[in-house]
Motif scaffolding. Structure first.
Motif, PDB file in Angstrom:
ATOM      1  N   THR A 116      -3.447  -7.194   2.465  1.00  0.00           N
ATOM      2  CA  THR A 116      -3.768  -5.993   3.231  1.00  0.00           C
ATOM      3  C   THR A 116      -4.336  -4.967   2.253  1.00  0.00           C
ATOM      4  OG1 THR A 116      -1.614  -4.967   2.876  1.00  0.00           O
ATOM      5  CG2 THR A 116      -1.832  -6.435   4.801  1.00  0.00           C
ATOM      6  N   GLY A 117      -4.898  -3.902   2.764  1.00  0.00           N
ATOM      7  CA  GLY A 117      -5.391  -2.838   1.890  1.00  0.00           C
ATOM      8  C   GLY A 117      -4.292  -2.266   1.026  1.00  0.00           C
ATOM      9  N   GLU A 118      -3.111  -2.102   1.594  1.00  0.00           N
ATOM     10  CA  GLU A 118      -1.977  -1.545   0.845  1.00  0.00           C
ATOM     11  C   GLU A 118      -1.526  -2.500  -0.260  1.00  0.00           C
ATOM     12  OE1 GLU A 118      -2.140  -1.727   4.236  1.00  0.00           O
ATOM     13  OE2 GLU A 118      -2.599   0.407   4.530  1.00  0.00           O
ATOM     14  N   GLU A 119      -1.532  -3.804   0.029  1.00  0.00           N
ATOM     15  CA  GLU A 119      -1.144  -4.788  -0.988  1.00  0.00           C
ATOM     16  C   GLU A 119      -2.164  -4.832  -2.121  1.00  0.00           C
ATOM     17  OE1 GLU A 119       1.316  -8.028   1.716  1.00  0.00           O
ATOM     18  OE2 GLU A 119      -0.887  -8.084   1.701  1.00  0.00           O
ATOM     19  N   ALA A 156      -4.023  -2.325  -3.077  1.00  0.00           N
ATOM     20  CA  ALA A 156      -3.798  -1.100  -3.858  1.00  0.00           C
ATOM     21  C   ALA A 156      -2.594  -1.262  -4.783  1.00  0.00           C
ATOM     22  CB  ALA A 156      -3.585   0.089  -2.916  1.00  0.00           C
ATOM     23  N   GLU A 157      -1.519  -1.883  -4.301  1.00  0.00           N
ATOM     24  CA  GLU A 157      -0.327  -2.105  -5.129  1.00  0.00           C
ATOM     25  C   GLU A 157      -0.637  -3.043  -6.293  1.00  0.00           C
ATOM     26  OE1 GLU A 157       4.191  -3.964  -4.788  1.00  0.00           O
ATOM     27  OE2 GLU A 157       2.902  -3.943  -3.021  1.00  0.00           O
ATOM     28  N   GLU A 191      -3.574  -3.633  -7.707  1.00  0.00           N
ATOM     29  CA  GLU A 191      -4.449  -2.923  -8.642  1.00  0.00           C
ATOM     30  C   GLU A 191      -3.655  -1.945  -9.491  1.00  0.00           C
ATOM     31  OE1 GLU A 191      -7.501  -1.362 -10.846  1.00  0.00           O
ATOM     32  OE2 GLU A 191      -7.402  -3.230  -9.737  1.00  0.00           O
ATOM     33  N   GLU A 192      -2.712  -1.232  -8.874  1.00  0.00           N
ATOM     34  CA  GLU A 192      -1.885  -0.272  -9.604  1.00  0.00           C
ATOM     35  C   GLU A 192      -1.049  -0.976 -10.678  1.00  0.00           C
ATOM     36  OE1 GLU A 192       1.929   2.416  -8.488  1.00  0.00           O
ATOM     37  OE2 GLU A 192       0.193   2.641  -7.164  1.00  0.00           O
TER      38      GLU A 192
END
Length: 199
Positions: free
Chosen positions: A148-151, A153-154, A156-157
């Motif tokens: 998902t987009g949130e995953e 982002a996580e 990448e962080e």
């Protein structure tokens, strides 16, 4: 322009399309890489190492200085005028919020990708004679995964935080922080999101 951390010699957030375009030049990328590897250099020294004229090196160093990528460094005497990096890594994600910023970032990313491919081709020619630990942990790996987009982002962080730890402990332009036996490793990550029809 702003900085992501308090120390400007670490990670700089580029949000000015003009600064991004100023950096998006092969000679300027070469100069920054050279200053990172060697530390402060004069325009004459940089020109000799890159095989370009001193006038060309001086011009591009001044352009980099105009946008705060390099700055004058202390010299041995009043005649010597070396340059040094201001920041040792940059990110330009927020520049993509405008059309002008996105266009500038696209050009810069294309140049960086081309340099990464050239470095890979060079490494492929040399790696036969390199230590196994370097050969086994370099090159290209490929993983496809549904996120998902949130995953994303996580992920990448987490990856960025791991790399940033080393970048902060060992600024690329500070030879005194390099452990014995360490080598310069170029890490260019390419993350592409495929169209929904390919799902």
């Amino acid at each position: 322009m702003s900085l992501e951390s308090e120390d400007p010699r670490r990670r700089r957030l580029l949000d000015d399309p003009l600064a991004i375009r100023a950096m998006a030049h092969p000679v300027r990328l070469d100069l920054q890489a050279l200053l990172g590897k060697e530390g402060p250099l004069t325009a004459a020294d940089a020109a000799r190492r890159l095989g370009i004229s001193q006038a060309l090196a001086s011009h591009h160093l001044r352009q980099l200085a105009k946008y705060d990528f390099v700055e004058p460094a202390p010299g041995k005497d009043n005649r010597e005028r070396p340059w040094r990096l201001v920041s040792t890594s940059q990110t330009w994600r927020s520049a993509r919020l405008t059309g002008e910023g996105a266009a500038a970032a696209d050009i810069l990313e294309q140049l960086i990708a081309e340099r990464a491919l050239n470095n890979l081709a060079d490494w492929q020619q040399r790696r036969r004679t390199e230590p196994d630990v370097l050969v086994e942990n370099s090159g290209i790996s490929h993983t496809g995964v549904y996120l998902t987009g949130e995953e994303l982002a996580e992920l990448e962080e987490q990856v960025s935080a791991l790399l940033q730890r080393y970048a902060e402990e060992r600024p690329i332009d500070d030879k005194s922080t390099r452990p014995p036996g360490s080598r310069l490793v170029d890490i260019t990550r390419i993350v592409s999101v495929l169209p929904e029809g390919d799902s």
